[in-house]
Design a protein around this motif. Structure first.
Motif, PDB file in Angstrom:
ATOM      1  N   ILE A   1      11.712   4.076   9.300  1.00 51.60           N
ATOM      2  CA  ILE A   1      11.622   2.911  10.197  1.00 51.60           C
ATOM      3  C   ILE A   1      10.657   1.871   9.611  1.00 51.60           C
ATOM      4  CG2 ILE A   1      11.190   2.171  12.584  1.00 51.60           C
ATOM      5  CD1 ILE A   1      11.258   5.153  13.410  1.00 51.60           C
ATOM      6  N   GLU A   2      11.096   0.617   9.668  1.00 48.94           N
ATOM      7  CA  GLU A   2      10.258  -0.476   9.154  1.00 48.94           C
ATOM      8  C   GLU A   2      10.494  -1.714  10.019  1.00 48.94           C
ATOM      9  OE1 GLU A   2       7.873  -0.980   6.557  1.00 48.94           O
ATOM     10  OE2 GLU A   2       7.854  -2.876   7.614  1.00 48.94           O
ATOM     11  N   PHE A   3       9.397  -2.423  10.367  1.00 50.63           N
ATOM     12  CA  PHE A   3       9.619  -3.613  11.209  1.00 50.63           C
ATOM     13  C   PHE A   3       9.590  -4.939  10.461  1.00 50.63           C
ATOM     14  CE2 PHE A   3       5.044  -3.750  13.317  1.00 50.63           C
ATOM     15  CZ  PHE A   3       4.475  -3.996  12.074  1.00 50.63           C
TER      16      PHE A   3
ATOM     17  N   ILE B   1       3.854   9.862   9.257  1.00 52.16           N
ATOM     18  CA  ILE B   1       3.402   8.666   9.991  1.00 52.16           C
ATOM     19  C   ILE B   1       2.540   7.816   9.064  1.00 52.16           C
ATOM     20  CG2 ILE B   1       2.051   7.840  11.959  1.00 52.16           C
ATOM     21  CD1 ILE B   1       2.830  10.357  13.488  1.00 52.16           C
ATOM     22  N   ASP B   2       3.087   6.653   8.688  1.00 51.02           N
ATOM     23  CA  ASP B   2       2.393   5.777   7.733  1.00 51.02           C
ATOM     24  C   ASP B   2       2.621   4.312   8.124  1.00 51.02           C
ATOM     25  OD1 ASP B   2       0.900   5.078   5.525  1.00 51.02           O
ATOM     26  OD2 ASP B   2       2.536   5.280   4.089  1.00 51.02           O
ATOM     27  N   GLY B   3       2.531   4.042   9.443  1.00 45.45           N
ATOM     28  CA  GLY B   3       2.686   2.670   9.929  1.00 45.45           C
ATOM     29  C   GLY B   3       1.310   2.078  10.197  1.00 45.45           C
ATOM     30  N   MET B   4       1.250   1.163  11.153  1.00 44.21           N
ATOM     31  CA  MET B   4      -0.012   0.500  11.497  1.00 44.21           C
ATOM     32  C   MET B   4      -1.029   1.562  11.948  1.00 44.21           C
ATOM     33  SD  MET B   4      -0.323  -2.572  14.184  1.00 44.21           S
ATOM     34  CE  MET B   4       1.074  -3.481  13.566  1.00 44.21           C
ATOM     35  N   LYS B   5      -2.173   1.585  11.263  1.00 45.94           N
ATOM     36  CA  LYS B   5      -3.117   2.706  11.460  1.00 45.94           C
ATOM     37  C   LYS B   5      -3.614   2.823  12.901  1.00 45.94           C
ATOM     38  CE  LYS B   5      -2.070   3.373   7.494  1.00 45.94           C
ATOM     39  NZ  LYS B   5      -1.128   4.411   7.167  1.00 45.94           N
TER      40      LYS B   5
ATOM     41  N   PRO C   1       0.803  -1.230   0.000  1.00 48.99           N
ATOM     42  CA  PRO C   1       0.000   0.000   0.000  1.00 48.99           C
ATOM     43  C   PRO C   1       0.836   1.280   0.000  1.00 48.99           C
ATOM     44  CG  PRO C   1       0.090  -0.944   2.195  1.00 48.99           C
ATOM     45  CD  PRO C   1       0.973  -1.797   1.342  1.00 48.99           C
ATOM     46  N   ASN C   2       1.489   1.533  -1.127  1.00 49.70           N
ATOM     47  CA  ASN C   2       2.254   2.786  -1.257  1.00 49.70           C
ATOM     48  C   ASN C   2       1.289   3.971  -1.326  1.00 49.70           C
ATOM     49  OD1 ASN C   2       4.295   0.977  -3.551  1.00 49.70           O
ATOM     50  ND2 ASN C   2       4.940   1.633  -1.525  1.00 49.70           N
ATOM     51  N   ILE C   3       1.789   5.136  -0.958  1.00 53.33           N
ATOM     52  CA  ILE C   3       0.983   6.350  -1.141  1.00 53.33           C
ATOM     53  C   ILE C   3       0.735   6.549  -2.642  1.00 53.33           C
ATOM     54  CG2 ILE C   3       1.670   7.551   0.960  1.00 53.33           C
ATOM     55  CD1 ILE C   3       3.720   9.130  -0.673  1.00 53.33           C
ATOM     56  N   SER C   4      -0.329   7.284  -2.961  1.00 49.08           N
ATOM     57  CA  SER C   4      -0.629   7.542  -4.377  1.00 49.08           C
ATOM     58  C   SER C   4       0.369   8.565  -4.930  1.00 49.08           C
ATOM     59  CB  SER C   4      -2.053   8.090  -4.513  1.00 49.08           C
ATOM     60  OG  SER C   4      -2.123   9.354  -3.894  1.00 49.08           O
TER      61      SER C   4
ATOM     62  N   TYR D   1       8.901   3.365  -1.610  1.00 45.87           N
ATOM     63  CA  TYR D   1       8.353   4.257  -2.653  1.00 45.87           C
ATOM     64  C   TYR D   1       8.258   5.709  -2.167  1.00 45.87           C
ATOM     65  CZ  TYR D   1       4.981   6.232  -5.969  1.00 45.87           C
ATOM     66  OH  TYR D   1       4.334   7.046  -6.875  1.00 45.87           O
ATOM     67  N   SER D   2       7.594   5.926  -1.016  1.00 45.99           N
ATOM     68  CA  SER D   2       7.445   7.308  -0.534  1.00 45.99           C
ATOM     69  C   SER D   2       8.817   7.889  -0.167  1.00 45.99           C
ATOM     70  CB  SER D   2       6.501   7.368   0.679  1.00 45.99           C
ATOM     71  OG  SER D   2       6.878   6.430   1.660  1.00 45.99           O
ATOM     72  N   THR D   3       9.672   7.055   0.423  1.00 46.87           N
ATOM     73  CA  THR D   3      11.005   7.531   0.848  1.00 46.87           C
ATOM     74  C   THR D   3      11.815   8.025  -0.351  1.00 46.87           C
ATOM     75  OG1 THR D   3      10.904   5.497   2.177  1.00 46.87           O
ATOM     76  CG2 THR D   3      12.796   6.951   2.531  1.00 46.87           C
TER      77      THR D   3
ATOM     78  N   ILE E   1       7.699   6.874   9.392  1.00 48.31           N
ATOM     79  CA  ILE E   1       7.348   5.612  10.066  1.00 48.31           C
ATOM     80  C   ILE E   1       6.584   4.766   9.050  1.00 48.31           C
ATOM     81  CG2 ILE E   1       6.042   4.554  11.953  1.00 48.31           C
ATOM     82  CD1 ILE E   1       6.389   7.277  13.441  1.00 48.31           C
ATOM     83  N   GLY E   2       7.172   3.636   8.635  1.00 50.38           N
ATOM     84  CA  GLY E   2       6.553   2.771   7.620  1.00 50.38           C
ATOM     85  C   GLY E   2       7.211   2.952   6.260  1.00 50.38           C
ATOM     86  N   THR E   3       8.329   2.233   6.069  1.00 49.34           N
ATOM     87  CA  THR E   3       9.086   2.365   4.808  1.00 49.34           C
ATOM     88  C   THR E   3       8.449   1.558   3.691  1.00 49.34           C
ATOM     89  OG1 THR E   3      11.043   2.166   6.276  1.00 49.34           O
ATOM     90  CG2 THR E   3      11.460   2.328   3.908  1.00 49.34           C
TER      91      THR E   3
ATOM     92  N   GLY F   1      12.976  -2.286  12.892  1.00 47.61           N
ATOM     93  CA  GLY F   1      12.421  -2.518  14.234  1.00 47.61           C
ATOM     94  C   GLY F   1      11.056  -1.891  14.348  1.00 47.61           C
ATOM     95  N   ASN F   2      10.433  -2.152  15.479  1.00 54.17           N
ATOM     96  CA  ASN F   2       9.126  -1.564  15.752  1.00 54.17           C
ATOM     97  C   ASN F   2       9.329  -0.082  16.078  1.00 54.17           C
ATOM     98  OD1 ASN F   2       6.656  -0.753  16.823  1.00 54.17           O
ATOM     99  ND2 ASN F   2       6.245  -2.806  17.605  1.00 54.17           N
ATOM    100  N   ALA F   3       8.623   0.781  15.359  1.00 53.64           N
ATOM    101  CA  ALA F   3       8.790   2.225  15.578  1.00 53.64           C
ATOM    102  C   ALA F   3       8.537   2.600  17.039  1.00 53.64           C
ATOM    103  CB  ALA F   3       7.855   2.992  14.659  1.00 53.64           C
ATOM    104  N   LEU F   4       7.686   1.838  17.707  1.00 54.19           N
ATOM    105  CA  LEU F   4       7.391   2.148  19.111  1.00 54.19           C
ATOM    106  C   LEU F   4       8.645   1.988  19.982  1.00 54.19           C
ATOM    107  CD1 LEU F   4       3.950   0.315  19.332  1.00 54.19           C
ATOM    108  CD2 LEU F   4       4.341   2.781  19.094  1.00 54.19           C
TER     109      LEU F   4
END
Ligand SMILES: C[S@@+](CC[C@H](N)C(=O)[O-])C[C@H]1O[C@@H](n2cnc3c(N)ncnc32)[C@H](O)[C@@H]1O
Length: 182
Positions: free
Chosen positions: A70-72, A116-120, A20-23, A51-53, A45-47, A98-101
């Motif tokens: 960051i990506e887990f 911020i684009d990790g677990m909603k 699910p990359n950003i549009s 794509y977005s990076t 948060i959420g690599t 790792g977990n961003a938390l």
């Protein structure tokens, strides 16, 4: 292959594989913010596959500034690493696996632009952890705040209760972003 063609191919290929990359509209909107802010330090948060990076890196390359992302998922982390090499932006990016938390409390920098684009359902937890890391004039953007609002009710409640100003921008038919300033 030039970078915009590489990004096009990356998106088409991974859409078929459910990443699910950003549009593209969202990427261009965020790039415009980064450009206007003259963002020097970006945190994501959420690599996923990067794509977005890569879009952000393409925007800041002329100034030689930096992105921490960051990506887990080890698979996504590795995939993004290869894509950063191929897009020739690896030198602008530090990847954290790792977990961003857990990772966020270890980062000591301040950032101008935080995405911020990790677990909603953890969006509020991410927000609370990055709040002190926003530099003067910096902003925080949270993705997918319309379509996944039901997973972020605690975020909306927190912002209302604390009278924290925010705006929600519908970017395209798919979804929108929330923009917060400290
Ligand atoms: C929506 S995708 C990111 C898409 C990417 N920003 C883009 O547009 O190209 C979300 C990614 O965040 C990762 N993720 C979710 N929760 C996370 C967490 N707590 N810590 C680190 N990564 C996380 C997932 O593994 C997934 O790859």
């Amino acid at each position: 292959m030039n970078r915009s063609r590489f990004l096009q191919n990356l998106k088409v290929f991974w859409e078929k594989n459910d990443i699910p990359n950003i549009s593209l509209d969202n990427a261009l909107y965020l790039r415009d913010i980064i450009q206007k802010l003259q963002a020097r330090n970006i945190l994501e948060i959420g690599t996923a596959n990067g794509y977005s990076t890569i879009h952000f890196a393409d925007e800041i390359e002329k100034w030689g500034w930096h992105i921490d992302t960051i990506e887990f998922s080890p698979n996504s982390f590795q995939l993004a690493k290869e894509n950063f090499q191929e897009a020739q932006v690896w030198h602008l990016i530090t990847q954290y696996l790792g977990n961003a938390l857990d990772v966020l409390p270890t980062l000591e920098k301040k950032y101008d632009f935080i995405f911020i684009d990790g677990m909603k359902k953890r969006s509020l937890d991410f927000l609370l952890l990055v709040w002190e890391k926003v530099d003067t004039w910096g902003i925080i953007v949270i993705d997918d705040v319309i379509k996944f609002r039901h997973k972020m009710e605690n975020l909306y409640e927190y912002l209302e209760e604390n009278k924290t100003p925010y705006i929600v921008e519908q970017i395209d038919a798919d979804d929108g972003i929330m923009i917060l300033k400290k």
